[in-house]
Design an enzyme around this catalytic site. Structure first.
Site, PDB file in Angstrom:
ATOM      1  N   TYR A   1      41.375  39.581  37.626  1.00  0.00           N
ATOM      2  CA  TYR A   1      43.479  38.674  38.038  1.00  0.00           C
ATOM      3  C   TYR A   1      44.498  40.327  36.064  1.00  0.00           C
ATOM      4  CZ  TYR A   1      42.517  34.593  40.474  1.00  0.00           C
ATOM      5  OH  TYR A   1      42.878  33.985  41.353  1.00  0.00           O
TER       6      TYR A   1
ATOM      7  N   HIS B   1      33.947  35.654  44.648  1.00  0.00           N
ATOM      8  CA  HIS B   1      35.560  35.925  45.036  1.00  0.00           C
ATOM      9  C   HIS B   1      36.057  36.863  46.082  1.00  0.00           C
ATOM     10  CE1 HIS B   1      39.935  36.257  42.905  1.00  0.00           C
ATOM     11  NE2 HIS B   1      40.251  35.707  43.551  1.00  0.00           N
TER      12      HIS B   1
END
Length: 330
Positions: free
Chosen positions: A66, A135
């Site tokens: 992120y 992820h």
């Protein structure tokens, strides 16, 4: 009703967590596709995290990629000396270059999982992680299962407390849960607009926390963009929507999804909640295992989102009405 268990780990967390994707700022694909939420004010992000803490939030979910690591750095700064009173989750698998803010690909190997953790802990300023999540939602199950033993070793070493998989596939989630005793969570897309009954069954069967990403349908369920004349900027993932982002098309709400919001708006707000609070309350009412993680970038967003902790799950009658309104579409 303000706290829940993080699955079979037994770790107690607030019933709502704070999703930290947006505070990471820009991230770009090599093809120019934005994967962040645009420019952010880091000082305001820190204030928003502090306000969330004041309102009872103890669970924070971020990811190594992120903002190419920036989200973790901002979160680490915001948590400061309060690390031991919160529960922090991050994710691995998407590769990036921190200095250029560039997304470079994916790596689901045990070697990358281990090296990525070093970076995660450094950026967060901590020596352990409460929840470490794969992820890569579409990684073949066989490859994902090769990560279980190394993850279990990390638990034994005290570097992580539990682990999970960010995937929308119930079969993948079940296989991961069966393979490792310290698998405690699955993170998946879940909102009043996008139910996943099969995954909810998996949560109950394996006593997993269902960490709900997209609980506000990428902002559509805030009502902020409904009928808006302007478009979301081109540095925002919603402004140049990848194919998996169904709620927005080139920076504006996709019409059929906006119509669904109109259909459930009254039922979600009937007891005086805002639309945002109604959508989060619906998820809290959906299952005792659900754990929504709305994102925030401002103090005002934190205050609206996490006032839901005091309001609690959507009342039974309102929940039933929403289900009736949407039944023909499911």
């Amino acid at each position: 009703m303000t706290t829940r268990k993080l699955g079979r780990s037994g770790i107690e967390v607030s019933a709502l967590g704070l999703g930290c994707w947006a505070i990471g700022g820009p991230l770009w694909g090599e093809d120019g596709q934005p994967y962040g939420w645009g420019e952010v004010d880091d000082d305001e992000s820190v204030r928003a995290v502090h306000r969330a803490l004041d309102l009872g939030v103890t669970f924070f979910d971020t990811a190594s990629n992120y903002g190419a690591g920036h989200s973790e750095r901002v979160l680490g700064r915001a948590l400061g000396g309060r690390r031991d009173s919160v529960v922090v989750a991050s994710k691995f698998g998407n590769t990036f270059e921190e200095q250029t803010r560039l997304a470079t690909g994916a790596d689901g190997t045990p070697e990358y999982m281990l090296s990525c953790l070093d970076g995660v802990l450094d950026r967060l300023g901590t020596d352990y992680l409460d929840l470490y999540q794969l992820h890569l939602g579409h990684l073949p199950t066989e490859q994902a299962l090769e990560l279980v033993d190394p993850l279990e070793k990390l638990v034994a070493q005290g570097r992580i407390r539990a682990y999970g998989w960010s995937t929308d596939d119930p079969e993948r989630a079940a296989a991961f849960a069966e393979a490792g005793p310290n698998c405690a969570a699955v993170q998946y897309d879940h909102s009043v607009l996008n139910d996943n009954a099969a995954m909810v069954d998996v949560l109950a069967r394996y006593e997993l926390a269902g960490i709900n990403r997209g609980p506000l349908a990428m902002g559509l369920l805030t009502g902020k963009y409904h009928g808006a004349a302007g478009r979301i900027g081109g540095d925002d993932v919603r402004g140049k929507s990848p194919e998996w982002l169904q709620y927005f098309t080139d920076g504006v709400p996709t019409p059929q999804w906006a119509e669904l919001v109109d259909r459930v708006r009254q039922a979600l707000t009937a007891d005086g909640r805002t639309l945002t609070q109604g959508a989060l309350g619906w998820l809290l009412a959906r299952s005792p295992w659900t754990l929504p993680i709305p994102g925030v970038r401002t103090v005002a967003q934190a205050e609206e989102n996490f006032a839901t902790l005091a309001l609690g799950p959507l009342p039974e009658a309102a929940f039933a009405e929403v289900e009736s309104l949407l039944a023909e579409l499911r």
